[in-house]
Structure formats: structure tokens, C-alpha cells
Scaffold this active site. Sequence first.
Site, PDB file in Angstrom:
ATOM      1  N   ASP A  22       0.782  -1.236   0.000  1.00  0.00           N
ATOM      2  CA  ASP A  22       0.000   0.000   0.000  1.00  0.00           C
ATOM      3  C   ASP A  22       0.813   1.285   0.000  1.00  0.00           C
ATOM      4  O   ASP A  22       0.254   2.374   0.136  1.00  0.00           O
ATOM      5  CB  ASP A  22      -0.962   0.012   1.188  1.00  0.00           C
ATOM      6  CG  ASP A  22      -0.243  -0.043   2.529  1.00  0.00           C
ATOM      7  OD1 ASP A  22       0.948  -0.383   2.555  1.00  0.00           O
ATOM      8  OD2 ASP A  22      -0.890   0.257   3.548  1.00  0.00           O
ATOM      9  N   GLU A  23       2.132   1.203  -0.173  1.00  0.00           N
ATOM     10  CA  GLU A  23       2.903   2.443  -0.223  1.00  0.00           C
ATOM     11  C   GLU A  23       4.167   2.255  -1.056  1.00  0.00           C
ATOM     12  O   GLU A  23       4.695   1.151  -1.182  1.00  0.00           O
ATOM     13  CB  GLU A  23       3.248   2.948   1.177  1.00  0.00           C
ATOM     14  CG  GLU A  23       4.126   2.022   1.984  1.00  0.00           C
ATOM     15  CD  GLU A  23       4.521   2.625   3.323  1.00  0.00           C
ATOM     16  OE1 GLU A  23       4.830   3.827   3.383  1.00  0.00           O
ATOM     17  OE2 GLU A  23       4.533   1.870   4.319  1.00  0.00           O
TER      18      GLU A  23
END
Length: 358
Positions: free
Chosen positions: A105-106
Site C-alpha cells: 500500500d505504499e
Amino acid sequence: MVAPRKIVHVDMDAFYASVEQRDDPSLRGRPVVVAWRGARSVVCAASYEARTFGIRSAMPALRAEKLCPQAVFVPPDFARYKAVSRQVREIFSRHTDLIEPLSLDEAYLDVTSNKLGLDSATAVAQAIRDAIRTETQLTASAGIAPNKFLAKIASDWRKPDGQFVVKPAMVMDFLEPLPVGKLPGVGKVMEARLSALGIATVGQLRVHGLPDLDQRFGRWGRRLHELSMGVDEHAVQSERPTTQVSAEDTFAADVPLEATTEAIERLAGKAWAAALRETDRSGRTVVLKLKTSDFRILTRSLTPAKPPTSLAEITAIALELRSRVELPARVRYRLVGVGLANFRRHDELPPQANLFND
């Protein structure tokens, strides 16, 4: 003078929980906790509605349930999260090939030059966030700065669904009031050590000066001073080589140390299988990880003269490392893990000594 880099850190907002709320409209607006239920489970993610009750990732699921009895618990579906992550990664790749994923997610992106010729890193970040919203029906936040650690701090500034820019001229003023715990690598122990010196903010760290930090903490003290000045020369690495592989498991009930043998053997097999996928690199260090019933984490490691060459070898080393745990026999353990670390290319490994005399 070399122009500063333009780094964007993109962080999906409450990613796993947001995917669940997107795919099940009945969950929208409700406190959602992504976790298996049970005494041994921990929270994988929490929606923003759940976070208002103090629920956070890595918290025991039982504690989350006590904090918010009305929370909806959803078991994680990592295959679905990975599919969405690939969609997001494809959006990144439209703008730059310099992408360094940190997790599903990043990621960091170096957009010093960008493929679409947009006139600023701010515009690139906005375009990425707009595309994520349109194509995945999810939101992301972004930080834009001259280096990686500043961009990561900035991406938290306007969460959720926002972005924040730290321009080069803003760096010193931006950092000054921040707690030192915001700096990468400063955990609770280092935060306490700095507090004992009267250092609570980055500005105070900067004023404290390099000589004393160097004397007290050596190379890490010099790194702290650099960070307090906003200096971080680490480039975005689009292909990060493997540094370690590992496998771990939580027991259904806490067990004594001698009852971990079967799990160690099984987890060593998983770690060895992962290591074999590194065709041109070998792990030199065997690591054993244990977590006690009161959540204390213990690690033991050994780097033999030559890298382990078989499953039997890393299993034997892991079991030998267990014998180095010198806690009372009454201690019980909730988790065990086995890993291989310190990966090196085969041409970087030291030559093996000749075992036989000529």
C-alpha cells in the site's frame, strides 16, 4: 549546483479496510477491522471509523474488540489486496520507472523527470491520486519533498485523501517542531535516550550539534544530525535486492521452548524454499525469532564461515540457536520464526578455505 530530487511518497488510505468497504457497501461508514478473530490474532488494518476508537494495526484482535465491541471483523483476503496493489503500481509506472515499493500500500517514486512531462512533482502526485480514485474507487495520500524521508513524513500530513509539499526552502522550518520520533530509525529506546539529553524535537536535536551526537552514538549520531538538517541522499531503488527471507507462525496456545521443534523444522523448510528462488544470491546468516507470551521478542543469529547449503544445515543451526535462549523454563512462547539474512551475490562471498593440506 545539482538540482534537488523530486520524490513522491504515495500511501493508500487504510488500504485493506478500504478495499473491504469498497467491495461490500454494507461496511461503508462502519468501524471495520481486518483480522481473523481469536486469541492469537492481530489487527492487519482498521478503517478510519475504527481508528477513532484507538484501534491500530498490529494490535491484538481481542484488544480491538474490547475497544470497539460493535466493530465488524473481516478476515484478510491478501490475493484481492495484491490485485489492487498491482493496479496502483501500473498507475505509478505511467509517470516514472523509478518506483520503490515498501509494501502493498505504499511506495516511493522519483519524479525528478516524469514520463508525461507534467510541470511539477505536485502535479504528478495529483494525477496519480486522481487516477487511483477513478480506476480503483480508493483514495491515497501523498507527500512531495526533495528526499525520501521528508516525503514519507509529508504523506501523513493531510491524511486521508490529501497531499502535502515540503519545498527545499521549507525543509528546516518544517522539521524544527517535529518530535524526534518522526525521524526514520528513532524508536522508543532512542527517543528515551535523546529525551535524557533534553532533546524532544528535531530542532533541539539540530541545536545539540554534531560533536556530542558523534561522541555518544558514533555513526548513528552523525546520521541523526544529517536528518535534523533534512539531509538524505538515499536514492529511490526500483529493484531492491533481497536482504532476507523468513517464515513465522503463531501457536494456537503458548508453548514451552522445547515444544517448538516441529515448528522450527517446518518454518526452516519454508525459509529455505524462498532462499532457493534467489538464483544468484545466498543468505549467510540464519536467524531464529521467538515471541514470549508477554510479547517480548527475542532473536538469535549465526553467520557460519560459509553460507548454508541445505535445509538440514539451516534447520540444525536454528535448533542450535534455540539453545542460546537462556530464559527460565517456565517462560512460554506464542510465536516462532526462522529466516535467512545477509544475502550476498555469489561473486561477493569470501572464498572457502582449503580443507586439505597439499
